[in-house]
Scaffold this active site. Structure first.
Site, PDB file in Angstrom:
ATOM      1  N   SER A  95       0.838  -1.242   0.078  1.00 12.33           N
ATOM      2  CA  SER A  95       0.380   0.206   0.139  1.00 12.33           C
ATOM      3  C   SER A  95       0.872   1.244  -0.070  1.00 12.33           C
ATOM      4  CB  SER A  95      -1.139   0.188   1.331  1.00 12.33           C
ATOM      5  OG  SER A  95      -0.080   0.109   2.392  1.00 12.33           O
ATOM      6  N   CYS A  96       1.945   1.311   0.950  1.00 12.70           N
ATOM      7  CA  CYS A  96       2.858   2.341   0.722  1.00 12.70           C
ATOM      8  C   CYS A  96       3.074   2.797  -0.584  1.00 12.70           C
ATOM      9  CB  CYS A  96       4.136   2.053   1.490  1.00 12.70           C
ATOM     10  SG  CYS A  96       3.069   2.357   3.438  1.00 12.70           S
ATOM     11  N   PHE A  97       4.668   1.815  -1.338  1.00 10.26           N
ATOM     12  CA  PHE A  97       5.076   2.306  -2.311  1.00 10.26           C
ATOM     13  C   PHE A  97       4.671   3.059  -3.292  1.00 10.26           C
ATOM     14  CE2 PHE A  97       9.784   0.472  -0.493  1.00 10.26           C
ATOM     15  CZ  PHE A  97       9.462   0.859   0.462  1.00 10.26           C
ATOM     16  N   LYS A 139       1.691   3.500  -3.482  1.00 11.74           N
ATOM     17  CA  LYS A 139       0.371   4.794  -3.777  1.00 11.74           C
ATOM     18  C   LYS A 139       1.874   6.035  -3.683  1.00 11.74           C
ATOM     19  CE  LYS A 139      -1.492   5.208   0.426  1.00 11.74           C
ATOM     20  NZ  LYS A 139      -1.537   6.327   0.438  1.00 11.74           N
ATOM     21  N   ASP A 140       2.750   5.956  -2.776  1.00 15.17           N
ATOM     22  CA  ASP A 140       3.781   7.482  -2.178  1.00 15.17           C
ATOM     23  C   ASP A 140       4.489   7.884  -3.847  1.00 15.17           C
ATOM     24  OD1 ASP A 140       2.389   6.762  -0.109  1.00 15.17           O
ATOM     25  OD2 ASP A 140       4.548   6.282   0.975  1.00 15.17           O
TER      26      ASP A 140
END
Length: 434
Positions: free
Chosen positions: A271-273, A275-276
């Site tokens: 969910s992080c890399f 999207k970020d």
């Protein structure tokens, strides 16, 4: 201290339980009645190592009672500091969707309108620079009729929690970033985090909210680029028949490089890399700057699944043949399949006409919504039986223990994307970057 956490997702549940473990009295607020009931029963609504023990210790029957859950926003009026831990999903163009955060801020503002007491609001969700000051704060001010810095405080505290090790990451942080635009809010944030800082001897970074927001993106952007760089190097090693891991072990001894995030393979997901990196690329582009390095990191990552499947094509044609996919979660230790590398791999197999059978220790149910019609096996051994190829997509430890199960395959072709399976006689083995 009395702390409220709005949102009971992966971040909200973890930080709420960890705050309770630090000795704070915590209320977790969520609109999902089922999630609230689960927490009130002393069980976490997500799969995360160490979290069931923390939740059982502090919520539910026979607990310390320091953690409770409710759907009622008015519960935050009995607290001193509120953390906003709400989703910031991604639009198709890569930008983040702040609508859930805005709705939460407006509801929070409506609740704060009922009191004249000082209250500090801390944004914990990942938002692009300027979001706290330009979007979230005005939303609270407009609905509450109160002024930030005078009637309530605003802070930003980015999270650096990896799924699978989130509790450990909270309890033993590399750093604690406290972004605040007024001194009183900063003091409240210190009161919340001082027990953690003292216990872990963690360095504290004090800054403003805009810089705190950027630190999170810079952190994840750098790590994503590091993974893509070692994958690019690994791809080169593959062309020269060189063991990429041996190369990585050597360069990792250079303290300017470090050994972490040098395991080449299928790339990053979760969910992080994704999207970020996409969000900061979009924000930078909108601001007039072209972030070439980050764009290259995304491009390398996006190519890895097809490169992986290309190795399969060199060994076996899979049309109308059974192919086992080992691992569905984006990484071991979690049931999260968001942006999992298994998704493009399965899509590629389906495009080749393969009969896909998949297995994961905990993530099968979450993957069903993506692929409801493929076969899901009850074990890795069951998935391998009669298969013409096996693709190792997630590095679960149990896959390293597979041995005799490969002998039940119709043709023992193993394509390993995580260097989790040992080469041995009787296997046609191919690693992605070695």
């Amino acid at each position: 201290m009395d702390v409220s956490v709005i949102g009971s997702g992966y971040v909200g549940t973890t930080v709420a339980a960890c705050f309770a473990d630090l000795g704070h009295r915590v209320v977790n607020i969520d609109i999902d009645e089922e999630v609230v009931a689960t927490l009130e029963a002393g069980e976490p609504p997500i799969h995360e190592a160490g979290l069931p023990e923390l939740v059982a210790t502090h919520a539910g029957p026979d607990s310390t009672g320091r953690l409770r859950a409710t759907t009622d926003y008015e519960a935050l009026l009995d607290t001193d500091v509120t953390f906003l831990c709400l989703p910031t999903p991604q639009h198709a163009d890569g930008s983040i969707d702040l609508s859930i955060m805005e709705a939460g801020a407006e509801q929070l503002g409506a609740t704060l309108a009922e009191t004249g007491d000082w209250h500090t609001v801390v944004v914990k969700s990942t938002v692009v620079p300027g979001s706290t000051a330009d979007v979230i704060t005005p939303a609270i001010e407009e609905v509450s009729g109160r002024t930030a810095g005078t009637d309530f405080g605003i802070g930003m505290n980015p999270e650096f929690l990896r799924e699978g090790t989130a509790v450990e990451d909270f309890q033993i942080p590399d750093k604690v970033v406290l972004g605040a635009d007024d001194e009183r809010a900063l003091a409240d944030m210190h009161t919340v985090f001082d027990p953690l800082v003292d216990a872990a001897d963690a360095p504290v970074v004090e800054t403003d909210t805009r810089t705190a927001e950027m630190i999170k993106y810079a952190n994840n952007g750098f790590l994503a680029a590091k993974v893509s760089l070692i994958n690019d190097i690994g791809n080169i090693c593959k062309e020269f028949d060189i063991d990429a891991y041996e190369v990585a072990d050597a360069i990792g001894l250079d303290d300017r490089i470090g050994a972490k995030f040098l395991r080449s393979g299928l790339g990053w997901g979760g969910s992080c890399f994704p999207k970020d990196t996409n969000a900061i690329i979009h924000a930078a582009t909108e601001a007039g700057y072209e972030p070439a390095m980050l764009k290259a990191a995304v491009a390398v990552n996006d190519r890895q699944p097809e490169r992986f499947l290309g190795l399969l094509d060199e060994h076996v044609g899979v049309a109308d043949r059974r192919v086992a996919v080992l691992g569905l979660a984006f990484k071991p230790g979690t049931d999260d399949v968001r942006n999992s590398r298994a998704i493009p791999v399965i899509e590629g197999l389906q495009a080749r006409g393969a009969e896909v059978v998949a297995y994961d220790p905990v993530a099968v149910e979450n993957m069903r919504s993506h692929f409801p019609d493929i076969e899901y096996a009850s074990s890795a051994a069951a998935a391998l039986e009669g298969a013409h190829a096996a693709l190792a997509v997630t590095g679960w430890d149990e896959f390293a223990a597979l041995d005799a199960a490969f002998d039940t395959m119709a043709t023992p072709v193993v394509i390993d994307g995580r260097r989790i399976i040992e080469r041995r006689e009787g296997l046609t083995y191919e690693g992605l970057t070695w």
